[in-house]
Write an enzyme that holds these catalytic residues in place. Structure first.
Site, PDB file in Angstrom:
ATOM      1  N   ASP A 186      -1.555 -10.851  -4.318  1.00 46.80           N
ATOM      2  CA  ASP A 186      -2.676 -10.708  -3.393  1.00 46.80           C
ATOM      3  C   ASP A 186      -3.234 -12.085  -3.019  1.00 46.80           C
ATOM      4  OD1 ASP A 186      -4.484  -9.428  -1.781  1.00 46.80           O
ATOM      5  OD2 ASP A 186      -5.369  -8.209  -3.369  1.00 46.80           O
TER       6      ASP A 186
ATOM      7  N   ASP B  27      -5.942  -2.452   3.865  1.00 42.82           N
ATOM      8  CA  ASP B  27      -6.834  -1.928   2.836  1.00 42.82           C
ATOM      9  C   ASP B  27      -7.453  -0.593   3.257  1.00 42.82           C
ATOM     10  OD1 ASP B  27      -6.472  -3.861   0.927  1.00 42.82           O
ATOM     11  OD2 ASP B  27      -8.226  -5.040   1.486  1.00 42.82           O
TER      12      ASP B  27
END
Length: 701
Positions: A455, A523
């Protein structure tokens, strides 16, 4: 296939359905001849005999016709190459030689030029693959002078300039968005001047995907000529589409944006641009997408032949306060539902954000014996084990930052820019990369880890390096360092899969996909929002890399819209299925229903992840949208009814890519229909009401 003309100064690159041709004049002007439907070498030589049109006053006969426009001489278009030295600016090259080489990576044409004033060697690269219409292009610049002449500055060194043929009008397709709303497809007519898209963020960005599509305004999903191009780069980038005064169009693209700073080349040093790949399709945007998907599965993705497993991530169930016992219970429930990969998300290392980021070791209170006991139990349950890492950022209160404040990108004397209480490590430094390698290698040896979710939750700022007055562009160095680190990890741990995530879909491109197995699409996991995101994503990238999660309802992140488990699963089954809800809060009935959807997904997974994709109805098309996948004898259709007014019938879905003479049986209902009937009259559904969804699996008899 690459052919050379009789003059030795004309080249034709051909795939199964397209050709690309270029010619070098006696004045060493490299001219573009053709990019479109397949032609013969004799056709290309006939095109080379056609003289350039006479320019009007204040215009150049070269503009819009050159293969790789450079700064200098009678040129007024945006240059792909701009070079500066203490003595002179601009480029005037001489052709030296060409090479054609066939290897495991494909067949490559290299055109070598030299600028004697700059002592600069320039190589234009073209690569093709058998059975593929994608042409890969990139550029290498080398400073070949003796040391006493000093450095050259590459103000701009783009990968390629793409030139479609003349048309009366042009329309540009692009994928734009923002965090939580990535890859929104928009098409609009081009007007005179320039249209520039890109990223200044140091990563690919949520704002635009590095892809463009061009057509004459008359192409559809399955008809018409389409020219598309995609950049393989994971840092700042720019693509400029220019409509010239005579109506011709050129698209130039490469790494770095306008204000990224020059690349300095000392004598003996080289710069190689990323690949800017192009594709012509005569079968509309759908055929172009399928060609891009096949290209990535065959030539870009590592281990593309391995299907991606059904994933569970603990992010939404535990947040930053994860602990071993809670993870164990989640793992047991996930395994009972048929999940194949269990991923520990946020909070397993140190404290979060200001302190924990950068201190990559398991939290001693939450995981007193490290990650191995949990990983062993996950394996005993029949699942692979994965962890989330965020190695490129560091918390300002971390031990790592206190020990090495000079490892962070910043300008001495200026305030540090913190996003989410995070600073960015300078991956252009070898000592930083070595430190991260040691930490990550130790992590992968400390427990049987099968999967790493990589990430990156902030954009790059403060492009300074303590101790260097004018460092090389740190964005380019950071991406090169990231690629080197990932390549090293993959070589040392070949059994570990990697996912790219940057706040969702902030790092999605062909460059990162050459080093990762899948990407986080967004997301935003709201199933209705995802339909539009996934519609845009698949314009370029295949379902095999498109992570799609089922999370709790109402959607906890953005719009708090409630939806059925059925709608959530069918939306996520369009890509790589994942589950991210709090299973400890799901009822027994919900877990049982989820298990049935997971089982169904495993049945249709080979078709979804590897089949030819047909976008039957886009999101928002009359309340009904649908996609179809075809692989061999199997066809899978996913359909979603967003809303329905009283008395409004649900239209049938006219299927594509079928054998019209064959019969197809519905695997669930055993109903048999002819391919011609499914194509002409369509597949009828029983969808009704708002937010309904269905899966259809047909098999050719």
């Amino acid at each position: 296939m690459i052919e050379t003309g009789r003059s030795g100064r004309l080249w034709l690159l051909s795939g199964p359905g397209s050709s690309y041709a270029l010619q070098l004049t006696e004045r060493d002007e490299l001219l573009h001849l053709h990019w479109g439907a397949r032609i013969t070498l004799l056709d290309a030589e006939a095109l080379a005999m056609d003289p350039l049109p006479a320019p009007r006053p204040f215009e150049s006969e070269l503009d819009g016709h050159e293969e790789y426009p450079v700064e200098g001489g009678p040129r007024f278009v945006r240059p792909a190459l701009s070079v500066r030295s203490p003595a002179v600016r601009g480029t005037e090259w001489c052709f030296e030689e060409h090479e054609v080489e066939e290897g495991a990576a494909g067949e490559e044409l290299r055109l070598h030029f030299h600028d004697s004033a700059h002592h600069l060697d320039l190589t234009l690269h073209y690569r093709t693959h058998p059975g593929c219409d994608v042409v890969e292009r990139w550029t290498t610049a080398t400073h070949v002078a003796n040391g006493h002449l000093g450095a050259l500055e590459l103000l701009r060194a783009d990968a390629a300039t793409w030139t479609p043929p003349p048309r009366d009008t042009w329309r540009l397709a692009q994928l734009h968005g923002r965090w939580g709303a990535e890859t929104r497809l928009v098409r609009a007519g081009l007007t005179p001047g320039e249209r520039v898209i890109g990223s200044r963020r140091g990563h690919t960005g949520h704002d635009h995907l590095p892809w463009i599509g061009l057509d004459a305004g008359d192409a559809g999903e399955e008809y018409g000529e389409v020219w598309t191009a995609a950049l393989a780069w994971s840092g700042s980038w720019r693509i400029a589409v220019s409509t010239l005064p005579d109506g011709r169009v050129q698209a130039t693209g490469g790494a770095g944006h306008d204000d990224s700073g020059p690349v300095r080349l000392e004598p003996g040093e080289s710069y190689t641009s990323p690949v800017f790949a192009g594709l012509y399709s005569g079968g509309g945007f759908g055929a172009a997408s399928r060609a891009w998907h096949t290209y990535q599965l065959d030539h870009v993705l590592p281990r593309a032949e391995q299907p991606r497993p059904v994933l569970y991530s603990s992010r939404e169930a535990t947040g930053f306060g994860t602990g071993e016992e809670r993870q164990r219970e989640l793992a047991r429930r996930a395994a009972a539902m048929g999940v194949e990969l269990f991923v520990v998300d946020d909070g397993w290392c140190g404290a979060r954000d200001r302190a924990g980021l950068g201190d990559g070791f398991p939290h001693p209170d939450r995981f007193p014996h490290g990650l191995k006991p949990l990983a062993d139990e996950v394996h005993a349950l029949g699942m692979d084990f994965g962890v989330r890492v965020e190695p490129e950022t560091v918390g300002p209160d971390s031990d790592l930052y206190r020990a090495h404040p000079d490892w962070v990108r910043h300008h001495p004397g200026r305030r540090r820019t913190e996003f989410r209480d995070q600073l960015v490590l300078d991956l252009g430094r070898a000592d930083v990369r070595d430190h991260l390698w040691q930490r990550l290698d130790a992590l992968l040896h400390s427990a049987p880890v099968d999967y790493v979710a990589w990430d990156f939750n902030r954009s790059c700022t403060d492009p300074g390096r303590p101790g260097e007055r004018c460092p090389q562009p740190l964005g380019t160095a950071h991406v090169d360092g990231l690629y080197a680190l990932l390549d090293r990890l993959r070589a040392a741990h070949p059994g570990v899969a990697f996912e790219s995530c940057a706040g969702g879909g902030g790092r999605v491109d062909l460059g990162i996909l050459a080093r990762t197995d899948q990407v986080r699409t967004s997301d935003n996991t709201d199933p209705l929002d995802r339909l539009r995101i996934q519609h845009g994503f698949t314009q370029l990238h295949p379902a095999r890399v498109m992570a799609a999660w089922v999370t709790d309802s109402p959607s906890p992140l953005l719009n708090h819209r409630a939806s059925s488990l059925r709608f959530r699963f069918v939306s996520a089954m369009a890509g790589v299925l994942g589950i991210g809800g709090d299973l400890l809060e799901w009822s027994e009935d919900e877990r049982a229903e989820a298990a049935s959807w997971v089982s169904l997904y495993k049945t249709v997974r080979p078709v979804v992840q590897y089949g030819d994709l047909y976008r039957l109805r886009p999101p928002g098309d009359g309340g009904l949208s649908a996609v179809q996948y075809v692989r061999g004898a199997d066809t899978v259709v996913l359909a979603w009814l967003h809303s329905q007014s009283f008395g409004e019938p649900v239209p049938p879905l006219r299927l594509r890519g079928l054998d019209r003479t064959a019969a197809y049986r519905d695997v669930t209902t055993a109903v048999v229909q002819r391919g011609a009937v499914l194509a002409e009259r369509g597949l009828r559904t029983t969808l009704a009401g708002d937010l309904d969804a269905a899966v259809f699996h047909l098999r050719r008899l």
